[in-house]
Scaffold this motif. Structure first.
Motif, PDB file in Angstrom:
ATOM      1  N   VAL A   1      14.288  53.857  31.402  1.00  0.00           N
ATOM      2  CA  VAL A   1      14.846  52.135  31.696  1.00  0.00           C
ATOM      3  C   VAL A   1      14.419  52.095  33.380  1.00  0.00           C
ATOM      4  CG1 VAL A   1      17.327  51.825  32.056  1.00  0.00           C
ATOM      5  CG2 VAL A   1      17.266  52.787  29.988  1.00  0.00           C
TER       6      VAL A   1
ATOM      7  N   ARG B   1      14.851  50.007  26.411  1.00  0.00           N
ATOM      8  CA  ARG B   1      14.775  48.700  27.211  1.00  0.00           C
ATOM      9  C   ARG B   1      14.170  48.451  25.791  1.00  0.00           C
ATOM     10  NH1 ARG B   1      10.805  49.679  32.330  1.00  0.00           N
ATOM     11  NH2 ARG B   1       9.766  48.117  31.388  1.00  0.00           N
TER      12      ARG B   1
ATOM     13  N   TRP C   1      15.842  50.120  39.272  1.00  0.00           N
ATOM     14  CA  TRP C   1      15.738  49.558  39.140  1.00  0.00           C
ATOM     15  C   TRP C   1      17.463  48.647  38.194  1.00  0.00           C
ATOM     16  CZ3 TRP C   1      15.941  44.223  37.612  1.00  0.00           C
ATOM     17  CH2 TRP C   1      15.367  44.067  36.013  1.00  0.00           C
ATOM     18  N   ARG C   2      16.622  48.864  36.624  1.00  0.00           N
ATOM     19  CA  ARG C   2      17.842  48.748  35.717  1.00  0.00           C
ATOM     20  C   ARG C   2      18.967  49.543  35.462  1.00  0.00           C
ATOM     21  NH1 ARG C   2      12.453  47.511  33.762  1.00  0.00           N
ATOM     22  NH2 ARG C   2      12.463  45.275  32.549  1.00  0.00           N
TER      23      ARG C   2
ATOM     24  N   SER D   1      18.370  56.186  34.167  1.00  0.00           N
ATOM     25  CA  SER D   1      16.658  56.291  35.239  1.00  0.00           C
ATOM     26  C   SER D   1      15.518  56.576  34.540  1.00  0.00           C
ATOM     27  CB  SER D   1      16.618  55.676  36.293  1.00  0.00           C
ATOM     28  OG  SER D   1      17.192  56.719  36.845  1.00  0.00           O
TER      29      SER D   1
ATOM     30  N   THR E   1      17.931  45.334  28.298  1.00  0.00           N
ATOM     31  CA  THR E   1      17.879  46.123  27.963  1.00  0.00           C
ATOM     32  C   THR E   1      19.128  46.339  26.197  1.00  0.00           C
ATOM     33  OG1 THR E   1      20.226  47.085  29.478  1.00  0.00           O
ATOM     34  CG2 THR E   1      17.547  47.490  29.955  1.00  0.00           C
TER      35      THR E   1
ATOM     36  N   ASP F   1      23.600  44.468  29.944  1.00  0.00           N
ATOM     37  CA  ASP F   1      22.504  43.879  29.161  1.00  0.00           C
ATOM     38  C   ASP F   1      21.444  43.554  29.488  1.00  0.00           C
ATOM     39  OD1 ASP F   1      23.101  47.126  27.824  1.00  0.00           O
ATOM     40  OD2 ASP F   1      24.575  45.991  26.810  1.00  0.00           O
TER      41      ASP F   1
ATOM     42  N   THR G   1      19.559  43.230  32.576  1.00  0.00           N
ATOM     43  CA  THR G   1      18.379  43.825  32.726  1.00  0.00           C
ATOM     44  C   THR G   1      17.432  44.303  31.335  1.00  0.00           C
ATOM     45  OG1 THR G   1      20.069  45.473  31.790  1.00  0.00           O
ATOM     46  CG2 THR G   1      19.701  45.294  33.742  1.00  0.00           C
TER      47      THR G   1
ATOM     48  N   VAL H   1      20.935  47.746  38.986  1.00  0.00           N
ATOM     49  CA  VAL H   1      21.808  46.889  38.337  1.00  0.00           C
ATOM     50  C   VAL H   1      23.070  46.730  37.359  1.00  0.00           C
ATOM     51  CG1 VAL H   1      21.481  44.757  37.489  1.00  0.00           C
ATOM     52  CG2 VAL H   1      19.908  45.388  39.337  1.00  0.00           C
ATOM     53  N   ARG H   2      22.521  48.195  36.542  1.00  0.00           N
ATOM     54  CA  ARG H   2      23.569  48.541  35.014  1.00  0.00           C
ATOM     55  C   ARG H   2      24.904  49.013  36.039  1.00  0.00           C
ATOM     56  NH1 ARG H   2      22.792  47.995  29.915  1.00  0.00           N
ATOM     57  NH2 ARG H   2      23.879  50.041  29.809  1.00  0.00           N
TER      58      ARG H   2
END
Length: 161
Positions: free
Chosen positions: A120, A113, A123-124, A96, A155, A150, A153, A127-128
């Motif tokens: 990043v 991103r 939250w991303r 993050s 990314t 990826d 999110t 989730v990852r």
């Protein structure tokens, strides 16, 4: 449904062809990424090696605090739970803020991103991490070399060197 499976299943569409029918010369070309070197899409082998390094590191850190006893299932259950929590911590927090885990840093890859933001974000990263824990979303990749996590999110995992 056919478009989605055509992008993810091999053989459903001509190899290397994008959704609009144009041929893609390398992974990440449609995203404006270079063919090789820094900034190009990381290979699956590097991603897997980074994950293995992170898992071993989490196990070693957990072993400092919880002694594994292979003959005692209740101790190993506790050890495994703590290992997962340590793995989540060493995975989600660094991604993050810095864009890579210790394992990713060792193998020379990072999460970036696609909208160009420098971080990043939490939250991303969460989730990852959750999708990586499930394994299947991390293993399914499209023609750009991006996994399902990826794509979820926004990314991509890129090479640092």
């Amino acid at each position: 449904m056919a478009r989605w499976t055509g992008e993810w299943l091999p053989g459903a569409r001509e190899a290397g062809a994008s959704a609009d029918g144009e041929s893609q010369r390398w992974r990440g070309e449609r995203l404006g990424l270079p063919e090789s070197g820094p900034g190009s899409i990381a290979t699956g082998g590097r991603r897997l090696l980074g994950l293995v390094v992170d898992l071993v590191l989490a196990s070693l850190v957990t072993s400092v605090f919880v002694q594994p006893r292979f003959d005692q299932p209740e101790v190993m259950e506790s050890y495994n739970l703590w290992s997962v929590l340590v793995w989540a911590l060493i995975t989600m927090v660094p991604v993050s803020f810095f864009g890579f885990t210790p394992g990713m840093g060792i193998v020379g890859i990072r999460v970036a991103r696609l909208d160009g933001a420098s971080m990043v974000g939490l939250w991303r990263a969460v989730v990852r991490g959750l999708l990586t824990f499930i394994i299947v979303p991390a293993a399914l990749r499209n023609v750009d070399g991006r996994s399902l996590l990826d794509r979820a999110t926004g990314t991509a995992v890129l090479r640092l060197r």
